[in-house]
Enzyme design. Structure first.
Site, PDB file in Angstrom:
ATOM      1  N   ASP A 147     130.734  27.387  54.722  1.00  0.00           N
ATOM      2  CA  ASP A 147     131.963  27.872  54.077  1.00  0.00           C
ATOM      3  C   ASP A 147     132.943  26.746  53.753  1.00  0.00           C
ATOM      4  OD1 ASP A 147     131.223  30.616  54.302  1.00  0.00           O
ATOM      5  OD2 ASP A 147     131.814  30.591  56.406  1.00  0.00           O
TER       6      ASP A 147
ATOM      7  N   ASP B 259     133.743  30.793  58.542  1.00  0.00           N
ATOM      8  CA  ASP B 259     133.594  30.267  59.899  1.00  0.00           C
ATOM      9  C   ASP B 259     132.511  29.198  60.013  1.00  0.00           C
ATOM     10  OD1 ASP B 259     131.488  31.937  59.451  1.00  0.00           O
ATOM     11  OD2 ASP B 259     131.862  33.286  61.138  1.00  0.00           O
TER      12      ASP B 259
ATOM     13  N   ASP C 228     134.904  36.725  54.316  1.00  0.00           N
ATOM     14  CA  ASP C 228     133.575  36.918  54.878  1.00  0.00           C
ATOM     15  C   ASP C 228     133.537  38.315  55.499  1.00  0.00           C
ATOM     16  OD1 ASP C 228     131.016  36.317  55.663  1.00  0.00           O
ATOM     17  OD2 ASP C 228     131.606  35.226  57.455  1.00  0.00           O
TER      18      ASP C 228
END
Length: 604
Positions: A483, A479, A158
Site C-alpha cells: 500500500d 497497512d 482497504d
C-alpha cells in the site's frame, strides 16, 4: 490476511497476484511445509523490489493549504511592494519629502500591511488540530495534512481490519433440510440462532449451565443435526479464546476460531467437550488434502473421526449426510447449490463431517477418511463490517465525501461487504480489468465505481492518480508494504497503527492508532474545523493590517507625519495577531460542519 496454500499448477500470465498459487514471493514467510522452487526474479525485479522502486519514484503532491497560502502570499507581497513603491515615489517626487523619510514611511507601510502573525497563527491552529486528532485516534505526521483532511472528497479504504473487524465470524449454518442464521459479530461468544425466515431458536450468552456440554441449556432448544454439527466442529478446532478486559482474543487460526465461537454461542465448552472426547491422533491441515481431521475416543468406548475443511474435499469423501436425527444418503447436487449460494453472498464456506467407529485404531491415516464419512453440514464465514464503519460511511455521504473500497480480496466478498457498510457496489472492477484498461478508461471508471477487488500495488497507485486527475482530493488507507506507493502519492496517506508495517507508517501523513475507518471521519471533521478557524483568524487579522496601512497611506498623501512608527506597528500586529486572534484557534466545530460538501480545491 491469512496463509495461502501453494501448488505447482501453472496460471495465466496476467493472473492477479493474489491468485498466483504457483508463486512464492520474496519477503513473505513459510508457515509450514517444504518445497523446491525455481527462482525467476531477484532484487529489484521481485514484487517487493517493484514496490520499493515505485515508492522511490512517487512524487508527493503539495497540500491545498500550502498551495493556497503560497498563492495568497505572492499576491499579497506583490500588492504591498507595489503600494510601498507608489507611496515612496509619491511622497518623494510629488510631496517633496526627503528620500530617507519616505524610505522609512514605505517600510512602515509594508510592515503595517503584512500580517506578520499569520504564520504563527497558522502553525498554532494546525498544532491544536493535531492535538485534537490524537485524542480521536489519529496521529498526524505532516502538519499541513490537518487542513487537507478538511478538503478530502474521496476516501480510498482497504477492507480487512479497516471497514471490517478482521475477526472471522460464522453468520450462517447449512444443514441438510434448513439454513440457520447466526447473530453476533467478532469473537465475542454471544448471539442468536434463527431459521432463515425469522423463527428464533435460542439467544445465548455463551455460558454453559449444564453438566453435559453437548446438551447444554442453550442446545436443548436446537435440533439434533445442529447439535451434532456444532459439537463436531468444536472437536476439530485447535484455537483458544480468552477474555481480556472487555475484549475477546483468539489464539489460533481465524477460521478455526469462527467455528469455536459459534459453538460457544450455543453453550458448548471446548475443554469439557474434549475431556469427554479425548484426542487419539490427528491429521493437520495440508493444502493437498484441504482438510484437517481428528480421531477421538467416545464415552461409549468407541471411536469417532471428526473432520473439517474445504466443502469440495469433504463432498468427495462423504457418502451420507446428517438429516435431522437420521443419517441418509448424500445429495451432492443439493449441497453444491448451497455452496454456490453462500459464495454469491461473499461467504467463505467450511464443511464439517464425522464417522463413528466401533473400535479405536492406534493412529489416523488419510486413507481412513477416504469414504463413508457423514456430512454434518456447512458453515458460512465472513469478516463482518465494523458497526462504527457503517455509521462513518453514512456520515461521509452526508458530508459529500465518496468512499471507495480497494481490496486484494475476492470480487464477491468485496461486493458483499461494500453493500453491508453502505458503499455503492453496482459496478465492481477487478485487478485483471485494471491491467487491461487505459488511463482514459480508468479516469472514466473512477467517476462512478466505488469497489475494486483483487488489486495489486500498481493498480492502487493508478487509481489514486486517476482520481486526482479528475480533480479529487484523495485520502488513501493501507497497512501492508504493497500500500505504501499509493499512500505516498495520495493527498492524505493514512497508515494503520496496529496492523500496519513500518514502511507504510513512514509513507503516511496520518496513522490511526485503532485501525478504524470511523477515526478517519473524525479526522476529516477536525480538519474542517481547523480550516474554519484559520479563515476566522485571517478575517480578523487582515482588517487590522488594512486599517494600519490605510492610516499610513492617508498620512503620506496628506503630507502629514506618520501616526505610528515601524516598531509600534510591529508591536500592535503581534498583540492583535498572536494574542487576540489566538482565541479563534480554539473555536469548537460548527454544528453543520459534516453536512457541508467538501470545499473546492481551488477555493481562496
Amino acid at each position: 490476511s491469512v496463509a495461502s496454500s501453494k501448488n505447482v499448477q501453472p496460471v495465466e500470465e496476467k493472473t492477479a497476484l493474489g491468485d498466483r498459487g504457483c508463486m512464492a514471493f520474496s519477503g513473505t514467510l513459510v508457515t509450514y511445509g517444504a518445497g523446491v522452487g525455481v527462482v525467476v526474479s531477484t532484487g529489484a525485479h521481485t514484487e517487493l523490489g517493484k514496490i520499493n522502486e515505485m515508492l522511490g519514484s512517487v512524487e508527493k503532491v503539495t497540500t491545498p493549504l500550502l498551495r493556497q497560502m503560497t498563492k495568497f502570499g505572492h499576491a499579497l507581497s506583490f500588492v504591498i511592494l507595489g503600494l510601498a513603491a507608489v507611496a515612496f515615489f509619491y511622497g518623494w517626487l510629488v510631496m517633496g519629502q526627503s528620500s530617507g523619510e519616505m524610505f522609512l514611511a514605505a517600510v512602515a507601510l509594508s510592515i503595517a500591511a503584512i500580517p506578520e502573525g499569520l504564520p504563527a497563527i497558522m502553525t498554532i491552529t494546525l498544532a491544536i488540530g493535531v492535538r485534537r486528532m490524537a485524542q480521536r485516534h489519529a496521529i498526524i505526521r505532516n502538519l499541513p495534512s490537518v487542513d487537507t483532511l478538511g478538503s478530502v472528497t474521496v476516501i480510498c479504504s482497504d477492507k480487512t481490519g479497516t471497514l471490517t473487524r478482521n475477526e472471522m465470524t460464522v453468520t450462517s449454518i447449512i444443514l441438510a433440510d434448513k439454513t440457520i442464521s447466526v447473530g453476533g459479530a467478532g469473537y465475542e461468544p454471544t448471539g442468536s440462532f434463527e431459521y432463515e425466515g425469522g423463527q428464533g431458536l435460542v439467544e445465548s450468552d455463551g455460558k454453559d449451565t449444564s453438566d453435559e456440554p453437548e446438551k447444554s441449556k442453550a442446545l436443548d432448544d436446537l435440533s439434533p443435526d445442529l447439535r451434532k454439527l456444532l459439537s463436531t466442529g468444536m472437536l476439530c478446532t485447535k484455537s483458544h479464546l480468552r477474555e481480556e478486559g472487555n475484549e475477546w482474543r483468539l489464539e489460533g487460526a481465524p477460521t478455526d476460531g469462527a467455528v469455536l465461537v459459534v459453538a460457544m454461542k450455543a453453550g458448548l465448552d471446548r475443554d469439557e467437550l474434549q475431556a469427554r472426547f479425548p484426542v487419539v491422533d490427528s491429521i493437520p491441515f495440508a493444502s493437498e488434502n484441504k482438510f484437517s481431521a481428528r480421531l477421538v475416543r467416545t464415552p461409549e468406548a468407541g471411536g469417532r473421526i471428526v473432520m473439517m475443511g474445504a466443502p469440495d474435499a469433504l463432498l468427495d469423501r462423504c457418502e451420507n449426510e446428517q438429516h435431522g436425527a437420521e443419517i441418509r444418503s448424500l445429495e451432492r447436487d443439493k449441497w453444491r447449490k448451497h455452496l454456490e449460494e453462500q459464495a454469491s453472498r461473499g461467504l467463505r464456506v467450511l464443511g464439517i463431517a464425522f464417522k463413528n467407529l466401533d473400535t479405536v485404531p492406534d493412529s489416523l491415516q488419510v486413507e481412513d477418511v477416504a469414504g463413508e464419512m457423514v456430512l454434518a453440514g456447512m458453515v458460512g464465514i465472513i469478516d463482518p463490517p465494523r458497526r462504527e464503519a457503517i455509521d462513518a460511511v453514512a456520515e461521509c455521504k452526508s458530508a459529500g465525501i465518496r468512499v471507495v473500497m480497494i481490496t486484494g480480496d475476492h470480487k464477491l466478498t468485496a461486493k458483499a461487504i461494500a453493500g453491508q457498510v453502505g458503499i455503492q457496489n453496482e459496478n465492481v472492477h477487478t485487478g485483471a480489468e485494471l491491467e487491461e484498461a487505459s488511463d482514459e478508461d480508468l479516469r472514466a471508471w473512477v467517476r462512478d465505481t466505488s469497489v475494486y477487488a483483487r488489486v495489486s500495488p500498481e493498480h492502487k497507485l493508478r487509481l489514486v492518480k486517476a482520481l486526482q486527475a479528475e480533480g479529487a482530493v484523495v485520502a488513501m488507507t493501507g497497512d501492508g508494504v504493497n500500500d505504501a506507493p499509493a499512500i505516498r502519492r495520495a493527498d492524505v496517506g493514512v497508515g494503520m497503527g496496529i496492523t500496519g508495517t513500518e514502511v507504510t507508517k513512514e509513507a503516511a501523513d496520518m496513522v490511526l492508532t485503532d485501525d478504524n475507518f470511523a477515526s478517519i471521519t473524525h479526522a476529516v471533521e477536525e480538519g474542517r474545523t481547523v480550516y474554519d478557524n484559520l479563515r476566522k483568524s485571517i478575517l480578523f487579522i487582515l482588517p487590522t493590517n488594512g486599517g494600519e496601512a490605510l492610516t499610513l497611506l492617508a498620512a503620506i498623501v496628506l503630507g502629514r507625519s506618520l501616526p505610528l512608527t515601524a516598531a509600534q506597528i510591529l508591536w500592535v500586529n503581534m498583540v492583535t495577531a498572536v494574542t487576540l486572534a489566538l482565541a479563534l484557534a480554539f473555536e469548537p466545530a460548527e454544528k453543520d460542519i459534516m453536512e457541508r460538501p467538501p470545499r473546492p480545491v481551488n477555493a481562496s
